[in-house]
Design an enzyme around this catalytic site. Structure first.
Site, PDB file in Angstrom:
ATOM      1  N   TYR A 144      41.515  19.292 -11.075  1.00  0.00           N
ATOM      2  CA  TYR A 144      41.555  18.317  -9.978  1.00  0.00           C
ATOM      3  C   TYR A 144      40.635  18.743  -8.829  1.00  0.00           C
ATOM      4  O   TYR A 144      40.944  18.518  -7.659  1.00  0.00           O
ATOM      5  CB  TYR A 144      42.997  18.074  -9.505  1.00  0.00           C
ATOM      6  CG  TYR A 144      43.905  17.708 -10.657  1.00  0.00           C
ATOM      7  CD1 TYR A 144      43.738  16.489 -11.311  1.00  0.00           C
ATOM      8  CD2 TYR A 144      44.898  18.573 -11.136  1.00  0.00           C
ATOM      9  CE1 TYR A 144      44.535  16.143 -12.397  1.00  0.00           C
ATOM     10  CE2 TYR A 144      45.690  18.237 -12.222  1.00  0.00           C
ATOM     11  CZ  TYR A 144      45.505  17.021 -12.842  1.00  0.00           C
ATOM     12  OH  TYR A 144      46.278  16.682 -13.916  1.00  0.00           O
ATOM     13  N   GLY A 201      52.292  18.656 -16.744  1.00  0.00           N
ATOM     14  CA  GLY A 201      52.995  18.904 -15.492  1.00  0.00           C
ATOM     15  C   GLY A 201      53.342  20.334 -15.168  1.00  0.00           C
ATOM     16  O   GLY A 201      53.756  20.622 -14.044  1.00  0.00           O
ATOM     17  N   TYR A 258      46.747  16.763  -0.395  1.00  0.00           N
ATOM     18  CA  TYR A 258      48.131  17.160  -0.708  1.00  0.00           C
ATOM     19  C   TYR A 258      48.596  18.335   0.140  1.00  0.00           C
ATOM     20  O   TYR A 258      49.612  18.946  -0.175  1.00  0.00           O
ATOM     21  CB  TYR A 258      48.260  17.582  -2.176  1.00  0.00           C
ATOM     22  CG  TYR A 258      47.623  16.660  -3.180  1.00  0.00           C
ATOM     23  CD1 TYR A 258      48.181  15.413  -3.454  1.00  0.00           C
ATOM     24  CD2 TYR A 258      46.476  17.036  -3.870  1.00  0.00           C
ATOM     25  CE1 TYR A 258      47.601  14.573  -4.394  1.00  0.00           C
ATOM     26  CE2 TYR A 258      45.894  16.207  -4.806  1.00  0.00           C
ATOM     27  CZ  TYR A 258      46.459  14.977  -5.058  1.00  0.00           C
ATOM     28  OH  TYR A 258      45.881  14.153  -5.999  1.00  0.00           O
ATOM     29  N   CYS A 304      32.788  14.948   8.985  1.00  0.00           N
ATOM     30  CA  CYS A 304      33.205  14.527  10.323  1.00  0.00           C
ATOM     31  C   CYS A 304      34.647  14.037  10.355  1.00  0.00           C
ATOM     32  O   CYS A 304      34.913  12.861  10.668  1.00  0.00           O
ATOM     33  CB  CYS A 304      32.267  13.443  10.808  1.00  0.00           C
ATOM     34  SG  CYS A 304      30.582  13.981  10.670  1.00  0.00           S
ATOM     35  N   GLU A 305      35.572  14.882   9.967  1.00  0.00           N
ATOM     36  CA  GLU A 305      36.996  14.568  10.047  1.00  0.00           C
ATOM     37  C   GLU A 305      37.723  15.877  10.261  1.00  0.00           C
ATOM     38  O   GLU A 305      37.385  16.872   9.632  1.00  0.00           O
ATOM     39  CB  GLU A 305      37.523  13.990   8.728  1.00  0.00           C
ATOM     40  CG  GLU A 305      36.963  12.664   8.367  1.00  0.00           C
ATOM     41  CD  GLU A 305      37.815  11.959   7.302  1.00  0.00           C
ATOM     42  OE1 GLU A 305      39.000  12.300   7.142  1.00  0.00           O
ATOM     43  OE2 GLU A 305      37.253  11.078   6.644  1.00  0.00           O
TER      44      GLU A 305
HETATM   45  N1  LLP Z   1      49.930  13.384 -18.614  1.00  0.00           N
HETATM   46  C1  LLP Z   1      50.011  12.375 -17.734  1.00  0.00           C
HETATM   47  C2  LLP Z   1      50.516  11.084 -18.201  1.00  0.00           C
HETATM   48  C3  LLP Z   1      49.629  12.568 -16.393  1.00  0.00           C
HETATM   49  O1  LLP Z   1      49.735  11.568 -15.531  1.00  0.00           O
HETATM   50  C4  LLP Z   1      49.163  13.857 -15.975  1.00  0.00           C
HETATM   51  C5  LLP Z   1      48.728  14.081 -14.597  1.00  0.00           C
HETATM   52  C6  LLP Z   1      49.064  14.865 -16.949  1.00  0.00           C
HETATM   53  C7  LLP Z   1      49.477  14.610 -18.248  1.00  0.00           C
HETATM   54  C8  LLP Z   1      48.554  16.248 -16.632  1.00  0.00           C
HETATM   55  O2  LLP Z   1      49.373  16.901 -15.726  1.00  0.00           O
HETATM   56  P1  LLP Z   1      49.116  18.452 -15.370  1.00  0.00           P
HETATM   57  O3  LLP Z   1      49.488  19.271 -16.592  1.00  0.00           O
HETATM   58  O4  LLP Z   1      47.711  18.620 -15.012  1.00  0.00           O
HETATM   59  O5  LLP Z   1      50.042  18.690 -14.240  1.00  0.00           O
HETATM   60  N2  LLP Z   1      45.397  15.272  -8.428  1.00  0.00           N
HETATM   61  C9  LLP Z   1      46.680  15.940  -8.412  1.00  0.00           C
HETATM   62  C10 LLP Z   1      47.357  15.948  -9.767  1.00  0.00           C
HETATM   63  C11 LLP Z   1      47.516  14.565 -10.380  1.00  0.00           C
HETATM   64  C12 LLP Z   1      48.211  14.593 -11.712  1.00  0.00           C
HETATM   65  C13 LLP Z   1      48.180  13.248 -12.363  1.00  0.00           C
HETATM   66  N3  LLP Z   1      48.716  13.185 -13.680  1.00  0.00           N
HETATM   67  C14 LLP Z   1      46.489  17.352  -7.871  1.00  0.00           C
HETATM   68  O6  LLP Z   1      45.365  17.719  -7.521  1.00  0.00           O
HETATM   69  O7  LLP Z   1      47.461  18.088  -7.727  1.00  0.00           O
END
Ligand code: LLP
Length: 445
Positions: free
Chosen positions: A401, A263, A344, A372-373
């Protein structure tokens, strides 16, 4: 020119502008070109086409090093979150430096196993909807830890473990009810979210699980969301987790692991990877202070903060277009290649691959794709150096991502991906062809 150039000049080693010289003994400077490590992006675009994902191996290693350094004083394992970028080449790079992995599906587990079967013992299996088949595959592979998200899942896992006669090491993923100031779609630590088990219910469930032959209680896990740039919510979460760990240890459970999830956010507005040591240290301090005195092995699941700034999406300007007061750059990448701005409303810095005398002039543009959006955009009302049709742009911080969320919408083949390491370039996924896209479909006759 300077605003864009200066910001990006502070970005070694992943993406930085380098002077290009021509003429006798290369004496005549003709502009600056954006490079990934030692390779000019223009050269990559010519060779591999666009849209193209480009990743820097050195930037990924450097970010891993910063994490390792920040947590060096405690026993820990970094379990890179595969969902952020699951390309086999990236996973192999990380496995090679001893990284563990956080997976959320049988598919992600399979990727890790194909890269290094022995890495299974450094895998945590997270996710709110694991199927029996996925659990069995993970048991067979011998993963380090299951992060269990509900009572029903716990009993399903107990069944699977009994069937395969493999002990499942478990942590309950608790929901700490802590707000994480981030986009609502990627915030996960509040009671209203589908994730985790309420803290108030955890103790009883641990007690029940401890009487089960094939479950072995091993830890507590938590994850409150993604792209979190203020470390305070992490600190508060760990205080709650530490309190639970003490209660559980008093109850006689052996809590070997605390999995703090992922996160940690990155600065999409003003990115400068060499600065990562500081946020990593602040993050470590926020997590470690509440855990002081607990004898646990810390697990971390970073995704974005490892690979995000290490990647860029290269795209060419197809057309310049004016509609009334609005100026558009229609580029050859689209929301199917990188959906974050559309999904987002995410900001990604966009810079020209080459800066020359014309780059001193700026204009306000929408950078849009061919889909086309009207939702198909990378930037709206953005001030950029003037670029012509045919020129190359880099959409920065696209390493996390990006490709993992790409689709074939509008029957667009997904981009190729290349990994740059110093002077070497490796295609880690070739561009899709029309045959790739149509292979799984059948005509009626
Ligand atoms: N652990 C769990 C249980 C998770 O659900 C996630 C991300 C992570 C670790 C890794 O989190 P990070 O360090 O990458 O923040 N598609 C979205 C982000 C979705 C994150 C989902 N879970 C975006 O493009 O911002």
């Amino acid at each position: 020119m300077n605003r864009t150039a200066n910001r990006s000049e502070g970005r070694p080693p992943a993406f930085s502008y380098r002077e290009v010289r021509k003429g006798f003994l290369r004496r005549r400077p003709i502009g600056t070109t954006l490079s990934c490590d030692e390779i000019p992006l223009e050269r990559l675009a010519e060779r591999y086409g666009t849209p193209l994902y480009v990743y820097s191996a050195s930037a990924i290693r450097e970010r891993m090093d910063s994490f390792e350094h920040a947590f060096r004083k405690v026993p820990h394992t970094i379990c890179y979150s595969v969902k952020a970028n699951s390309n086999l080449g990236i996973l192999q790079l990380l496995a090679g430096i001893g990284c563990g992995f956080d997976v959320v599906s049988g598919g992600e587990l399979e990727r890790v196993l194909r890269v290094d079967r022995r890495a299974a013992k450094r895998v945590v299996f997270s996710g709110v909807g694991k199927t029996s088949e996925e659990m069995q595959a993970a048991l067979k592979a011998g993963v380090m830890l299951f992060n269990v998200e509900s009572e029903s899942e716990l009993w399903r896992l107990a069944e699977c473990a009994a069937r395969t006669r493999e002990k499942a090491r478990i942590a309950l993923r608790v929901n700490p009810d802590v707000p994480a100031n981030t986009h609502p779609y990627i915030s996960t630590g509040l009671q209203q979210h589908k994730f985790g088990i309420p803290l108030s219910k955890a103790r009883k469930l641990y007690a029940q699980a401890s009487g089960t032959k094939y479950l072995r209680i091993a830890g507590v896990s938590v994850h409150i969301g993604s792209q979190i740039t203020d470390v305070q919510p992490f600190a508060l979460t760990m205080e709650r987790v530490a309190e639970l760990v003490r209660v559980l240890q008093d109850d006689g459970h052996r809590i070997q692991y605390v999995d703090a999830g992922g996160g940690l956010g990155i600065d999409y507005q003003d990115p400068s990877p060499q600065e990562f040591a500081r946020p990593a240290a602040e993050y470590a301090a926020a997590l470690l202070r509440p855990l002081r005195g607990l004898k646990v092995h810390l697990l971390l699941e970073p995704g974005r903060s490892i690979v995000g700034p290490a990647g860029a999406l290269l795209t060419r300007v197809l057309y310049r277009k004016t509609n009334g007061p609005k100026q558009f750059l229609v580029v050859d990448a689209a929301m199917n290649d990188l959906v974050r701005p559309s999904l987002y409303d995410a900001y990604h810095e966009i810079v020209p691959a080459r800066l020359d005398v014309n780059s001193a002039r700026h204009e306000t543009v929408d950078v849009v794709g061919p889909i086309c959006e009207s939702g198909d955009f990378f930037a709206r009302g953005r001030e950029l150096p003037v670029v012509n049709e045919g020129e190359l742009l880099a959409i920065l911080d696209a390493g996390a991502y990006g490709m993992v969320l790409a689709s074939n919408y509008n029957t667009r083949p997904r981009p190729a991906e290349v990994l740059v390491d110093g002077k070497s370039v490796k295609v880690i996924r070739r561009r899709e062809t029309m045959d790739d896209l149509l292979r799984l479909e059948t005509r009626l006759s």
